[in-house]
Design a protein around this motif. Structure first.
Motif, PDB file in Angstrom:
ATOM      1  N   GLY A 147       2.840   6.193  -2.776  1.00 51.69           N
ATOM      2  CA  GLY A 147       3.877   7.231  -2.712  1.00 51.69           C
ATOM      3  C   GLY A 147       4.348   7.549  -1.310  1.00 51.69           C
ATOM      4  O   GLY A 147       4.902   8.608  -1.067  1.00 51.69           O
ATOM      5  N   ILE A 148       4.123   6.638  -0.353  1.00 47.80           N
ATOM      6  CA  ILE A 148       4.667   6.865   0.988  1.00 47.80           C
ATOM      7  C   ILE A 148       5.997   6.126   1.072  1.00 47.80           C
ATOM      8  O   ILE A 148       6.056   4.925   0.844  1.00 47.80           O
ATOM      9  CB  ILE A 148       3.689   6.350   2.066  1.00 47.80           C
ATOM     10  CG1 ILE A 148       2.375   7.136   1.977  1.00 47.80           C
ATOM     11  CG2 ILE A 148       4.301   6.465   3.451  1.00 47.80           C
ATOM     12  CD1 ILE A 148       1.259   6.587   2.846  1.00 47.80           C
ATOM     13  N   ASN A 149       7.053   6.860   1.371  1.00 47.59           N
ATOM     14  CA  ASN A 149       8.377   6.260   1.436  1.00 47.59           C
ATOM     15  C   ASN A 149       8.454   5.355   2.666  1.00 47.59           C
ATOM     16  O   ASN A 149       8.336   5.803   3.803  1.00 47.59           O
ATOM     17  CB  ASN A 149       9.421   7.378   1.501  1.00 47.59           C
ATOM     18  CG  ASN A 149      10.846   6.849   1.558  1.00 47.59           C
ATOM     19  OD1 ASN A 149      11.137   5.916   2.293  1.00 47.59           O
ATOM     20  ND2 ASN A 149      11.721   7.458   0.769  1.00 47.59           N
ATOM     21  N   LEU A 164       0.831  -1.203   0.000  1.00 46.40           N
ATOM     22  CA  LEU A 164       0.000   0.000   0.000  1.00 46.40           C
ATOM     23  C   LEU A 164       0.872   1.263   0.000  1.00 46.40           C
ATOM     24  O   LEU A 164       0.629   2.201  -0.753  1.00 46.40           O
ATOM     25  CB  LEU A 164      -0.896  -0.006   1.243  1.00 46.40           C
ATOM     26  CG  LEU A 164      -1.696   1.279   1.474  1.00 46.40           C
ATOM     27  CD1 LEU A 164      -2.987   1.256   0.681  1.00 46.40           C
ATOM     28  CD2 LEU A 164      -1.984   1.490   2.954  1.00 46.40           C
ATOM     29  N   MET A 165       1.900   1.262   0.833  1.00 47.91           N
ATOM     30  CA  MET A 165       2.757   2.443   0.905  1.00 47.91           C
ATOM     31  C   MET A 165       3.454   2.663  -0.432  1.00 47.91           C
ATOM     32  O   MET A 165       3.536   3.778  -0.930  1.00 47.91           O
ATOM     33  CB  MET A 165       3.784   2.287   2.035  1.00 47.91           C
ATOM     34  CG  MET A 165       3.141   2.352   3.413  1.00 47.91           C
ATOM     35  SD  MET A 165       4.315   2.669   4.743  1.00 47.91           S
ATOM     36  CE  MET A 165       5.168   1.101   4.837  1.00 47.91           C
ATOM     37  N   LEU A 221      -5.319   9.187   4.913  1.00 50.90           N
ATOM     38  CA  LEU A 221      -3.862   9.117   4.990  1.00 50.90           C
ATOM     39  C   LEU A 221      -3.221   8.861   3.630  1.00 50.90           C
ATOM     40  O   LEU A 221      -2.047   9.099   3.421  1.00 50.90           O
ATOM     41  CB  LEU A 221      -3.428   8.007   5.955  1.00 50.90           C
ATOM     42  CG  LEU A 221      -3.747   8.274   7.427  1.00 50.90           C
ATOM     43  CD1 LEU A 221      -3.349   7.063   8.263  1.00 50.90           C
ATOM     44  CD2 LEU A 221      -3.000   9.513   7.918  1.00 50.90           C
ATOM     45  N   ILE A 222      -4.010   8.315   2.726  1.00 52.93           N
ATOM     46  CA  ILE A 222      -3.434   7.963   1.429  1.00 52.93           C
ATOM     47  C   ILE A 222      -3.507   9.173   0.501  1.00 52.93           C
ATOM     48  O   ILE A 222      -4.589   9.667   0.213  1.00 52.93           O
ATOM     49  CB  ILE A 222      -4.225   6.798   0.789  1.00 52.93           C
ATOM     50  CG1 ILE A 222      -4.488   5.699   1.822  1.00 52.93           C
ATOM     51  CG2 ILE A 222      -3.515   6.279  -0.446  1.00 52.93           C
ATOM     52  CD1 ILE A 222      -3.266   5.009   2.337  1.00 52.93           C
ATOM     53  N   PRO A 223      -2.379   9.638   0.039  1.00 49.09           N
ATOM     54  CA  PRO A 223      -2.407  10.795  -0.858  1.00 49.09           C
ATOM     55  C   PRO A 223      -3.201  10.471  -2.119  1.00 49.09           C
ATOM     56  O   PRO A 223      -3.139   9.351  -2.643  1.00 49.09           O
ATOM     57  CB  PRO A 223      -0.939  11.029  -1.201  1.00 49.09           C
ATOM     58  CG  PRO A 223      -0.149  10.167  -0.276  1.00 49.09           C
ATOM     59  CD  PRO A 223      -1.042   9.113   0.262  1.00 49.09           C
ATOM     60  N   GLU A 238       2.922  11.058  -5.446  1.00 47.61           N
ATOM     61  CA  GLU A 238       4.138  11.267  -6.222  1.00 47.61           C
ATOM     62  C   GLU A 238       4.864   9.940  -6.252  1.00 47.61           C
ATOM     63  O   GLU A 238       5.099   9.344  -5.210  1.00 47.61           O
ATOM     64  CB  GLU A 238       5.036  12.285  -5.519  1.00 47.61           C
ATOM     65  CG  GLU A 238       4.760  13.705  -5.926  1.00 47.61           C
ATOM     66  CD  GLU A 238       5.745  14.654  -5.272  1.00 47.61           C
ATOM     67  OE1 GLU A 238       6.958  14.360  -5.365  1.00 47.61           O
ATOM     68  OE2 GLU A 238       5.304  15.643  -4.672  1.00 47.61           O
ATOM     69  N   PRO A 239       5.222   9.464  -7.427  1.00 39.22           N
ATOM     70  CA  PRO A 239       5.897   8.178  -7.444  1.00 39.22           C
ATOM     71  C   PRO A 239       7.243   8.269  -6.731  1.00 39.22           C
ATOM     72  O   PRO A 239       7.912   9.294  -6.791  1.00 39.22           O
ATOM     73  CB  PRO A 239       6.087   7.895  -8.938  1.00 39.22           C
ATOM     74  CG  PRO A 239       5.954   9.224  -9.609  1.00 39.22           C
ATOM     75  CD  PRO A 239       5.103  10.083  -8.746  1.00 39.22           C
TER      76      PRO A 239
END
Ligand SMILES: [Zn+2]
Ligand SMILES: [Zn+2]
Length: 1083
Positions: free
Chosen positions: A926-928, A921-922, A1051-1053, A1057-1058
C-alpha cells in the motif's frame, strides 16, 4: 535577524465577537483554552426565547428562507451568478412584499462570507452565459470561432470603452469546496447540476448556518443593546454602490457615517501596530496571524572618516544626496579600500551601499584624473539607475563635472562603443559584457584597464550556482588580463544582501585571498513587524478540509493596507499568480468602489517589455503607486522608492534567502514597516507556519559555486588563451586542472604557449553563454482593435518558448496587468500568438505532463555497498499540453481537449532505477510508488549543493490521483537532468557523488523528527507540483533499496490500504541501452 518576540497567543483569551463574524466559519471551539461550553449550533436555542419580545429572528427569517430557496433553485439549473432584479422578482412573488436593498445588506452583514452582493462589470456576467454555451458544445478543441464571433460582435471585446457598465448580482456561496480528499484540490469533471435532493440539502445547510449566525449575534449583544438596531447599523456599509453611476465617486468617497473615504497620504498613514490591531478587529479576521514578532527601531551609528573626505567630495554628498555624515559600515569599507584592501559589505537593504562604491571613485579621480572604474550589476536596469546616481554626484563635485560615465551593455549601440572605450572614466556593465565584449578586445581597452583603480560588483549573492561558477572563471580571466597590462593594483569591492559567509563567497568568486569583511550595519532602521498569516480552514472543525485560498487572503490584506495609505508590494512566486492577484485586485477594488486605489496598483514581472518595466519602476519611485504586485524580478535592488509593507504570497521558491530579501524590501529609516508571509497550503509553507522561528533564526545555506567543473573550465581556458596565450604559471588563476586541460584540449606552440583550439575560433566567447542560451520567444499580440478606427495590433509581451506552450494555446486565457485576453490563434511556425481582449471571469489551466526519458547511457557507476548502479547519459524530454481546464473560483467549469504538438528537447541527466522487488513490495504494502519516487527525488536533491541548476521529473497530482486509469505509465526511476538551454554539467556532478548523496539523503530522512515529511527532508520549494505527491515512508523505502540496505519491517504498514488501480502509474524500469564497452566506474 529579528530577535524572538513573544508571539501573540491568538485565540487564547476571549477574542472579540464581531458583528458579522458570527457567520459560517468561526468555530465555536476555536476559543481553545477557554472552557465555555459549546454554543448550540443548529437549534434555535433557548437564549433566543429569553429575548422575547424582540421580533427575532422572524424579523427576516422568512426573507432569508425565501432568498435561499430562490437561489438554490437557480443554482440547481445554472452555474452562474444571478442579477439582483431577477432574484428580487421571485422573492417578492414568494413573500408578497417588497424586497429592499437594505434587507439584503442586513443578511450580508450577518453572513459576510456567504452572501455575495456586489456590482460586477456587466461584461463579466454576460460571459458567464457564453461560457455555458460553449461548454455545452464540448468540442474537442475550443470552439474559438463561436466564441470569437459572439465575443467580438458584442462589447465584451474592445478595450475599456464599455468596461464601466455594472450590474448588481446576488448569490449565496458555498463555504466548502465539496467533497474533501486527502490530496488537496483535484476534483475532476464538471460540477453536475444539483439533483432536487441535493438542492434540498443545500437549502437546509444554509438555513442552519443562518440560524447559527443569529444565535451568535444574540449572544454577543449586551443587555442594553437591541440586536436588530445593531444589525441595521452594520448593514449600511454593505449596501453596494454602482461604480458606473454618476453619484458613485461622491458616494464611494464616504462610508456610512459620512466619513471621507480618501486614501491618506503615505506620510500621514497610521502606524503599523495600530493597523494590525485594526485588522484583528475586522469581521474577516479569523486568527490568521499565527506568529508575530517585532524588530525594534535601531539608531544609526556614524563615524568620522580618516583621512577625512576632501571638501569638494563632502560638498557633493551634501548637495546631491543630503549626506553630511557616514555610517560606521560605510566608513569601515571606504577606509579599507583606501588602505588597498578588497572589501565585501553584507548589510541590510537600503543601508546606503552605493556610497561605498562612489566615494572611493571620487577620491581616485581627485588624486588622478586618468583613473578608471568599473561597476558591475546583474541587470541592465540596475546599472542604469546607478549610472544616473553617480552622474549626479559628479556633477555637483567641483573639479569632476567633466568626468565621463557610461552604461556599456548589450543595448549600447555599436557606433557608440569605440567612443566609450576611448573616453570613459567609469563604465556600468555586467559580466556578460565583460566576458563576450571587453576581455576579447582587451587591446582596445588597454587605457581603461591600465588605469583601473576600482571594480565594484553589486548584489554579490546573485552570483551562485552555475551562473556564479561562470562568473568566477570570468573574474580569473579578468585579473589575468589586468596583470598582463601591468595593473595589479585594482581593488575589488562588493556588496551583498545578508548571506551566510560573505567573505568566503567573495574569495571564491574573485579568486583572491585578502578580503576585508564588513557586516556590522551602522544604518538606522525603523521598527518592523513580521506576521505569519495562515488562511483559515474551510471547515474550522475539520483539519482535512483544506484552507481558504491564500491569494484571496493576500489581496484582501493588501486592499486593507492600501486604503490606509500604506504602500505595499505583494510578492508572488510565479508570473501566473502575479497576474491572478492583479486580476483579483481589479475586480475586488471595483466591487468595493475603490477605483481611486485601483488606479494606483500595477503588476510587475518578467515578460513585460523593458519599456513597460521602466515605466512602472518610475511610477513606483515617484510615489504614485500604492501597490505593486510583483514576482521576484523585483527582488534585486531596483530602486522603486519607499515601501511600507511586503506581503509574500507563498513561501518563495528561492528559499530562506529569498524570504529574507523580500521581507527586506519594506521599511526605511524613519518609519515602521510590515512584512507578512501568507502561507499556501503546500507542505513547505505549512512547515514554516508550524516552525516560524526558522524563518528568522535558521542559518541560510551557503552560496555554492563550482570551480572544479572541467567542462566549464575548458570553455573559459579556450577564451583566456584567445585573450592572451596561456603559460603554465597561469595556474595561479585557473587552478591545478589547468595544465591537464591545456595539454589535451588546447594547442601548444613550440615555445610552450597554449592557444585556443581552432574549432572555437574566431570567437571562443560565443561558444559559452554565462546565463545559458537565450531562448527564442513568441510574440504575444493584442489584435482587439484591429479593424476598428485607429486600431492596430499591439505587442503585449514576449514569451520564451519553454513557457509559451503552457501560456499560449487556443482558447486559453492570457492575463496581462490583471486584464484577461483570449488566445485566438497561435502559430508555432512564426511564433506569433494573436489575442483578443475579453473580460472573462474564468481562467484556464493547462493540463500537461513532461516525460523525462533516459535515452542512452554514457556512464555507469557503482553505488557503494549496493548491488545497484547509477547511470549518466542522454535524456529526452517531451512535454505535452493535452488540454486545459476552465476554472472559476477554483471549480472546474469546463475541460477542453487540445491537440498541440509536443515540445521535445534533449538534455543530459543521471538516473537510478528502483529495483523490481522493491516496486513489488511497495505495491503489496500500500505504498504509492509515485509518491515514494517523487519524495526520494527531492530528498536526494535537497542534499545536493548545486540542485538549483538541476531538475527532476515532478509527479503531477492530477495525473497520480486521477479517477480514471491513467494511460501514462512511468518507469520506476529516480531521474535528474540538466535544464535545457544551459551549458549543463550539473547532473554529471550528482552522478560523480551519487553514493554520498544517497547516503546523506537517507540519513536526513531517517533522522528527521517530522511525521509525514517536511522542508528539511523531502519537500522542496522548487517542486513544480508543490510537493503534493509525496510520502516519507516511501522515500525511506526507495532510498534504502537503492543503497542495498534491508528494509525494516517497521516501514511496512501492517494493514495496508489498497492502492486504487487507477493510481498504479509506475511500471518496472527497463535498462537503457549503452555502448557495449562502457566500463563500470567504482563507487
Ligand atoms: Zn522532515
Ligand atoms: Zn517535485
Amino acid at each position: 535577524m529579528p530577535p524572538r518576540q513573544p508571539a501573540k497567543q491568538s485565540g487564547s483569551t476571549g477574542r472579540k465577537r464581531k458583528l458579522g463574524s458570527a457567520g459560517t466559519d468561526v468555530p465555536d471551539a476555536d476559543n481553545n483554552g477557554s472552557t465555555t461550553a459549546k454554543k448550540p449550533r443548529t437549534n434555535k436555542g433557548s437564549k433566543a426565547k429569553q429575548r422575547e419580545p424582540v421580533n427575532w429572528p422572524e424579523y427576516f427569517d422568512s426573507l432569508f428562507k425565501a432568498l435561499n430557496t430562490v437561489l438554490a433553485f437557480c443554482a440547481s439549473r445554472k452555474n452562474f451568478a444571478i442579477t439582483f432584479p431577477v432574484v428580487r422578482q421571485s422573492v417578492e412573488g414568494l413573500l408578497k412584499q417588497p424586497l429592499d436593498l437594505s434587507k439584503v445588506a442586513e443578511l450580508k452583514a450577518l453572513l459576510p462570507d456567504t452572501v455575495n452582493f456586489a456590482y460586477i462589470p456587466k461584461a463579466e456576467l454576460r460571459i458567464h452565459a457564453e461560457s455555458q454555451d460553449t461548454s455545452k458544445r464540448r468540442e474537442n478543441s475550443p470552439d474559438y470561432a463561436a466564441f470569437g464571433s459572439q465575443g467580438a460582435s458584442n462589447s465584451s471585446v474592445g478595450a475599456a470603452a464599455d468596461d464601466d457598465e455594472h450590474v448588481l448580482v446576488l448569490d449565496l456561496q458555498e463555504n466548502s469546496r465539496g467533497k474533501k480528499s486527502s490530496n488537496p484540490g483535484f476534483a475532476h469533471g464538471l460540477p453536475p447540476a444539483l439533483t432536487p435532493e441535493a438542492t434540498k440539502k443545500l437549502i437546509n445547510k444554509r438555513n442552519e448556518r443562518f440560524i447559527q449566525a443569529v444565535n451568535e449575534l444574540l449572544e454577543a449583544t449586551s443587555k442594553h443593546d437591541d440586536p436588530v438596531t445593531l444589525l441595521q447599523a452594520a448593514a449600511r456599509d454593505h449596501i453596494p454602490i454602482d461604480p458606473s453611476s454618476r453619484s458613485f465617486n461622491k458616494l464611494s468617497q464616504s462610508d456610512s457615517k459620512g466619513n471621507q473615504r480618501i486614501v491618506p497620504d503615505p506620510a500621514d498613514r497610521p502606524a503599523v501596530d495600530a493597523v494590525i490591531e485594526e485588522i484583528e478587529e475586522q469581521e474577516w479576521y479569523q486568527d490568521q496571524i499565527v506568529d508575530k514578532r517585532i524588530v525594534e527601531a535601531k539608531d544609526g551609528h556614524i563615524e568620522e572618516i580618516d583621512p577625512p573626505l576632501s571638501e569638494t567630495i563632502a560638498q557633493a554628498l551634501r548637495d546631491s544626496r543630503k549626506i553630511t555624515s557616514l555610517y560606521t559600515h560605510q566608513v569601515a569599507a571606504i577606509r579599507a579600500l583606501s588602505q588597498g584592501k578588497h572589501v565585501i559589505v553584507s548589510t541590510s537593504t537600503a543601508s546606503g551601499k552605493s556610497v561605498i562604491y562612489q566615494v572611493p571613485v571620487l577620491r581616485f579621480l581627485e588624486e588622478d584624473p586618468a583613473s578608471t572604474a568599473m561597476f558591475i550589476y546583474p541587470t541592465k536596469a540596475l546599472a542604469q539607475d546607478q549610472r544616473l546616481a553617480l552622474e549626479q554626484l559628479l556633477y555637483t563635485c567641483p573639479g569632476l563635472e567633466h568626468i565621463k560615465v557610461y552604461n556599456y551593455d548589450g543595448d549600447t549601440p555599436q557606433e557608440l562603443r569605440a567612443g566609450i572605450r576611448e573616453s570613459a572614466s567609469v563604465i556600468f556593465t555586467n559580466f556578460d559584457m565583460l566576458h563576450a565584449s571587453i576581455l576579447p578586445h582587451e587591446d582596445l581597452w588597454r587605457r581603461f584597464l591600465k588605469n583601473l583603480k576600482l571594480v565594484a560588483v553589486d548584489e554579490l549573492h546573485y552570483y551562485s550556482n552555475i551562473f556564479g561558477s561562470h562568473v568566477a572563471q570570468v573574474m580569473r580571466r579578468f585579473r589575468r588580463v589586468c596583470a598582463a597590462v601591468g595593473n595589479r593594483r585594482t581593488r575589488f569591492v562588493s556588496c551583498s544582501a545578508t548571506i551566510a559567509k560573505p567573505k568566503q563567497h567573495m574569495q571564491s568568486i574573485f579568486g583572491i585571498e585578502d578580503v576585508e569583511e564588513v557586516t556590522e550595519d551602522g544604518a538606522p532602521s525603523g521598527r518592523k513587524d513580521y506576521l505569519v498569516w495562515n488562511p483559515p480552514l474551510i471547515d474550522p472543525m475539520d483539519e482535512t478540509s483544506g484552507r481558504r485560498g491564500s491569494l484571496t487572503e493576500a489581496t484582501r490584506l493588501m486592499r486593507f493596507l492600501m486604503a490606509r495609505g500604506i504602500r505595499v508590494i505583494l510578492f508572488c512566486k510565479i508570473r501566473k499568480s502575479c497576474e491572478l492577484a492583479m486580476k483579483a485586485l481589479r475586480s475586488e477594488l471595483a466591487a468595493d468602489g475603490r477605483q481611486d486605489i485601483l488606479d494606483r496598483v500595477m503588476a510587475y514581472r518578467g515578460g513585460y517589455s523593458q519599456h513597460d518595466r521602466r515605466k512602472i519602476e518610475a511610477e513606483a519611485f515617484s510615489g504614485n503607486l500604492l501597490g505593486i504586485v510583483a514576482t521576484n524580478a523585483l527582488e534585486l535592488g531596483v530602486d522603486i522608492g519607499v515601501l511600507d509593507a511586503v506581503i509574500m504570497l507563498g513561501f518563495p521558491m528561492g528559499g530562506l534567502a529569498s524570504f529574507r530579501q523580500q521581507a527586506g524590501r519594506a521599511g526605511r529609516r524613519a518609519r515602521d514597516a510590515l512584512a507578512v508571509f501568507v502561507a499556501d497550503q503546500f507542505p513547505i509553507d505549512q512547515h514554516y507556519v508550524k516552525n516560524p522561528s526558522e524563518l528568522f533564526d535558521k542559518p541560510m545555506n551557503d552560496l555554492v559555486i563550482d570551480l572544479d567543473s572541467k567542462v566549464m573550465l575548458e570553455a573559459h581556458l579556450q577564451c583566456a588563451a584567445h585573450e592572451m596565450p596561456l603559460m603554465d604559471d597561469d595556474a595561479v588563476y585557473f587552478g591545478p586542472h589547468m595544465k591537464e586541460i591545456c595539454d589535451t584540449r588546447l594547442t601548444q606552440d613550440k615555445d610552450g604557449w597554449y592557444h585556443t583550439h581552432p574549432k572555437f575560433l574566431p570567437f571562443p566567447a560565443k561558444h559559452i553563454s554565462l546565463r545559458g542560451g537565450e531562448e527564442e520567444k513568441y510574440s504575444v499580440i493584442d489584435i482587439t482593435r484591429v479593424g476598428k478606427p485607429g486600431g492596430y495590433p499591439q505587442i503585449l509581451e514576449e514569451v520564451e518558448v519553454s513557457r509559451a506552450l503552457f501560456e499560449l494555446y487556443e482558447g486559453g486565457v492570457f492575463i496581462h496587468q490583471g486584464l484577461t485576453f483570449i488566445v485566438k490563434e497561435i502559430s508555432h511556425d512564426s511564433k506569433i500568438a494573436k489575442l483578443l481582449r475579453s473580460d472573462v471571469n474564468w481562467i484556464t489551466e493547462p493540463r500537461d505532463f513532461t516525460n523525462t526519458d533516459a535515452a542512452q547511457t554514457y556512464r555507469i557507476r557503482e553505488i557503494k555497498d549496493s548491488p545497484w548502479r547509477a547511470y549518466y547519459g542522454r535524456v529526452e524530454l517531451k512535454t505535452v499540453v493535452y488540454g486545459y481546464f476552465k476554472n472559476r473560483n477554483k471549480a472546474i467549469i469546463d475541460a477542453v481537449d487540445l491537440d498541440t504538438p509536443p515540445y521535445e528537447r534533449e538534455s543530459t541527466g543521471m538516473w537510478m532505477d528502483v529495483p523490481r522487488p522493491t516496486l513489488e513490495l511497495m505495491k503489496n504494502s500500500g505504498i504509492n510508488a509515485a509518491e515514494a519516487i517523487h519524495a526520494a527525488e527531492h530528498a536526494f536533491m535537497n542534499r545536493f549543493a548545486l540542485a538549483a541548476d538541476l531538475k527532476t521529473e515532478c509527479k503531477v497530482a492530477e495525473k497520480e490521483y486521477k479517477a480514471t486509469t491513467s494511460q501514462r505509465k512511468r518507469p520506476a526511476r529516480l531521474i535528474f537532468y540538466d535544464p535545457t538551454g544551459t551549458n549543463g554539467g550539473v547532473a554529471v556532478k550528482a552522478f560523480d557523488h551519487v553514493s554520498d548523496l544517497l547516503q546523506r539523503a537517507l540519513d536526513t530522512v531517517e533522522s528527521c523528527p517530522c511525521q509525514e515529511g517536511c522542508a528539511a527532508c523531502i519537500d522542496s520549494p522548487t517542486c513544480k507540483e508543490g510537493n503534493l505527491v509525496s510520502s516519507k515512508t516511501g522515500a525511506l523505502v526507495v532510498l534504502k533499496a537503492i543503497l542495498g540496505r534491508p528494509i525494516d519491517v517497521d516501514l511496512i504498514p501492517e494493514y495496508p490500504e489498497p492502492i486504487a488501480a487507477t493510481q498504479d502509474t509506475i511500471i518496472p524500469a527497463v535498462t537503457v541501452r549503452a555502448a557495449e564497452d562502457i566500463e563500470v566506474e567504482k563507487a
